[in-house]
Design a protein around this motif. Structure first.
Motif, PDB file in Angstrom:
ATOM      1  N   SER A   1       0.851  -1.195   0.000  1.00 19.31           N
ATOM      2  CA  SER A   1       0.000   0.000   0.000  1.00 19.31           C
ATOM      3  C   SER A   1       0.881   1.239   0.000  1.00 19.31           C
ATOM      4  O   SER A   1       2.035   1.186   0.418  1.00 19.31           O
ATOM      5  N   CYS A   2       0.327   2.362  -0.471  1.00 17.92           N
ATOM      6  CA  CYS A   2       1.120   3.594  -0.469  1.00 17.92           C
ATOM      7  C   CYS A   2       0.920   4.392   0.808  1.00 17.92           C
ATOM      8  O   CYS A   2       1.588   5.391   1.020  1.00 17.92           O
TER       9      CYS A   2
ATOM     10  N   GLY B   1      -1.930   5.904   1.388  1.00 15.64           N
ATOM     11  CA  GLY B   1      -3.023   6.843   1.128  1.00 15.64           C
ATOM     12  C   GLY B   1      -4.339   6.391   1.750  1.00 15.64           C
ATOM     13  O   GLY B   1      -5.135   7.226   2.194  1.00 15.64           O
ATOM     14  N   CYS B   2      -4.561   5.097   1.799  1.00 15.45           N
ATOM     15  CA  CYS B   2      -5.814   4.614   2.396  1.00 15.45           C
ATOM     16  C   CYS B   2      -5.839   4.877   3.897  1.00 15.45           C
ATOM     17  O   CYS B   2      -6.901   5.098   4.480  1.00 15.45           O
TER      18      CYS B   2
ATOM     19  N   GLY C   1     -10.065  -0.024  -0.428  1.00 18.92           N
ATOM     20  CA  GLY C   1      -9.227   0.651  -1.417  1.00 18.92           C
ATOM     21  C   GLY C   1      -8.885  -0.243  -2.596  1.00 18.92           C
ATOM     22  O   GLY C   1      -8.935  -1.475  -2.521  1.00 18.92           O
ATOM     23  N   ALA C   2      -8.535   0.433  -3.696  1.00 16.72           N
ATOM     24  CA  ALA C   2      -8.319  -0.270  -4.971  1.00 16.72           C
ATOM     25  C   ALA C   2      -7.263  -1.369  -4.880  1.00 16.72           C
ATOM     26  O   ALA C   2      -7.383  -2.406  -5.533  1.00 16.72           O
ATOM     27  N   CYS C   3      -6.217  -1.162  -4.063  1.00 18.26           N
ATOM     28  CA  CYS C   3      -5.141  -2.179  -4.011  1.00 18.26           C
ATOM     29  C   CYS C   3      -5.656  -3.485  -3.421  1.00 18.26           C
ATOM     30  O   CYS C   3      -5.336  -4.560  -3.930  1.00 18.26           O
TER      31      CYS C   3
ATOM     32  N   GLY D   1     -11.750   2.424  -4.567  1.00 14.17           N
ATOM     33  CA  GLY D   1     -11.321   3.831  -4.599  1.00 14.17           C
ATOM     34  C   GLY D   1      -9.843   3.917  -4.261  1.00 14.17           C
ATOM     35  O   GLY D   1      -9.315   3.082  -3.540  1.00 14.17           O
ATOM     36  N   CYS D   2      -9.207   4.925  -4.802  1.00 10.99           N
ATOM     37  CA  CYS D   2      -7.757   5.090  -4.563  1.00 10.99           C
ATOM     38  C   CYS D   2      -7.479   6.499  -4.092  1.00 10.99           C
ATOM     39  O   CYS D   2      -7.071   7.347  -4.855  1.00 10.99           O
ATOM     40  N   PRO D   3      -7.712   6.754  -2.795  1.00 11.82           N
ATOM     41  CA  PRO D   3      -8.351   5.880  -1.816  1.00 11.82           C
ATOM     42  C   PRO D   3      -9.871   6.086  -1.835  1.00 11.82           C
ATOM     43  O   PRO D   3     -10.367   6.985  -2.517  1.00 11.82           O
TER      44      PRO D   3
HETATM   45  S1  SF4 Z   1      -5.792   2.183  -3.017  1.00 16.50           S
HETATM   46 FE1  SF4 Z   1      -4.582   3.978  -3.637  1.00 16.50          FE
HETATM   47  S2  SF4 Z   1      -4.458   5.193  -1.768  1.00 16.50           S
HETATM   48 FE2  SF4 Z   1      -5.029   3.110  -1.155  1.00 16.50          FE
HETATM   49  S3  SF4 Z   1      -3.091   2.081  -0.717  1.00 16.50           S
HETATM   50 FE3  SF4 Z   1      -3.618   1.653  -2.850  1.00 16.50          FE
HETATM   51  S4  SF4 Z   1      -2.485   3.222  -4.003  1.00 16.50           S
HETATM   52 FE4  SF4 Z   1      -2.600   3.936  -1.898  1.00 16.50          FE
END
Ligand code: SF4
Ligand code: SF4
Ligand code: SF4
Length: 328
Positions: A18-19, A21-22, A96-98, A170-172
């Protein structure tokens, strides 16, 4: 009121590939976080509170009411924690999308572990790694053996790893989407297991621009358009994944004159978001006579899409019908 009814919800949050962001998105609900804290205890949230994996291991099965799990699965550790949290949680939500469709980390499925490591640790011009050291699962040092979790060849979605109860794409996910999910949980109005917590419409249905079924002759990137007009971006030649993407975000990218890149995941009943978008694009490109086109003309058309996988499968490659490149 019975003791059971007054009991606070027991929540957990976790991030895998994950980045971050979530995690920030949870804080973006602003003061509503206080309502959540009034209603719930947070038992595990590595990014915000000092809890250890051991604390989770020591929990009873199903002790966590709801676990919000973001990030895709690409390492042995993430797989282990996904399985552990599944066991300890009544409901597991892919957040979240990931977690839902593999997300941006899932684009690594066009490579394998060696290729990813070569780029990250060996071939990157900003690196200083004269001994060509890459991570290993086990390294002997004089004090003993150091270990790292295995890094997998293929990025997986959460539900390719464990059973998932609900999906929040969603991202996020937006603060409104998060609060809708929290409201459904608190009021015990969750949809049937396996549902996406979100509307059944597409981003186009929420978009302020109208589609007029106008055909286009060429595809452009946003920076190649001098002035964005006040009409559907697809009809201005800009690839917009709105027709193939589930709504719920209020088409927020379109409010900024930027195309939808597809973070809401596929529309309901769509098997493959990228394939659906390619089909939508083919119909607007006006290539009904493609059987009469030469290979060169077809190639010229295809070459207009600079990064096909990154364009059509930006958030969903691991969950696509063809979900990775075969590398021999
Ligand atoms: S869904 Fe988007 S915001 Fe959430 S962890 Fe993945 S890349 Fe990051
Ligand atoms: S394709 Fe994009 S710009 Fe056009 S209506 Fe759909 S979401 Fe809006
Ligand atoms: S418009 Fe598309 S990319 Fe933007 S937030 Fe909505 S679903 Fe995601």
């Amino acid at each position: 009121m019975s003791k059971e009814k007054t009991k606070k919800l027991q929540l957990a949050f976790y991030w895998a590939a994950s980045c971050g962001g979530c995690e920030i998105a949870v804080l973006d609900i602003d003061e509503k976080i206080l309502d959540v804290i009034n209603l719930a205890d947070i038992l595990f949230w590595p990014v915000a509170i000092d809890t250890k994996y051991k604390d989770v291991e020591n929990m009873k099965d199903n002790q966590i009411d709801i676990c919000f799990f973001n990030g895709s699965i690409r390492t042995e550790e993430q797989e282990h924690i996904a399985k552990l949290l599944r066991k300890k949680s009544k409901y597991l939500i892919a957040f979240g999308a990931c977690a839902v469709n593999g997300g941006i980390p899932g684009l690594a499925n066009i490579a394998n572990k060696k290729q990813v490591f070569d780029v990250a640790y060996l071939d990157n011009p900003s690196l200083d790694n004269p001994k060509k050291i890459v991570p290993k699962t086990s390294t002997k040092v004089k004090e003993g053996t150091l270990t790292l979790p295995d890094f997998y060849d293929t990025v997986k979605t959460l539900d390719q790893t464990v059973d998932v109860d609900y999906y929040l794409p969603g991202c996020p996910p937006t603060p409104d989407q998060i609060m809708t999910a929290v409201g459904a949980i608190v009021e015990n109005k969750l949809p049937p297991k396996g549902s996406v917590i979100g509307p059944l419409k597409s981003v186009c249905d929420e978009c302020r621009f109208e589609k007029t079924e106008k055909k286009i002759k060429e595809i452009k990137r946003v920076y190649e358009v001098d002035k964005i007009e006040d009409k559907c971006l697809l009809e201005q030649g800009i690839i917009c994944l709105g027709p193939a993407t589930r709504g719920g975000c209020d088409a927020r990218c379109l409010d900024a004159n930027m195309p939808c890149t597809g973070c809401g995941g596929p529309t309901p009943n769509s098997l493959d978001q990228g394939a659906k978008m390619i089909s939508a694009l083919a119909s607007i490109l006006g290539i009904e006579g493609e059987e009469k086109m030469s290979d060169k003309e077809v190639q010229k058309l295809i070459d207009q899409v600079v990064d096909p996988v990154g364009t059509f499968y930006k958030y969903c490659l691991p969950s696509a019908l063809i979900n990775r490149k075969v590398i021999k």
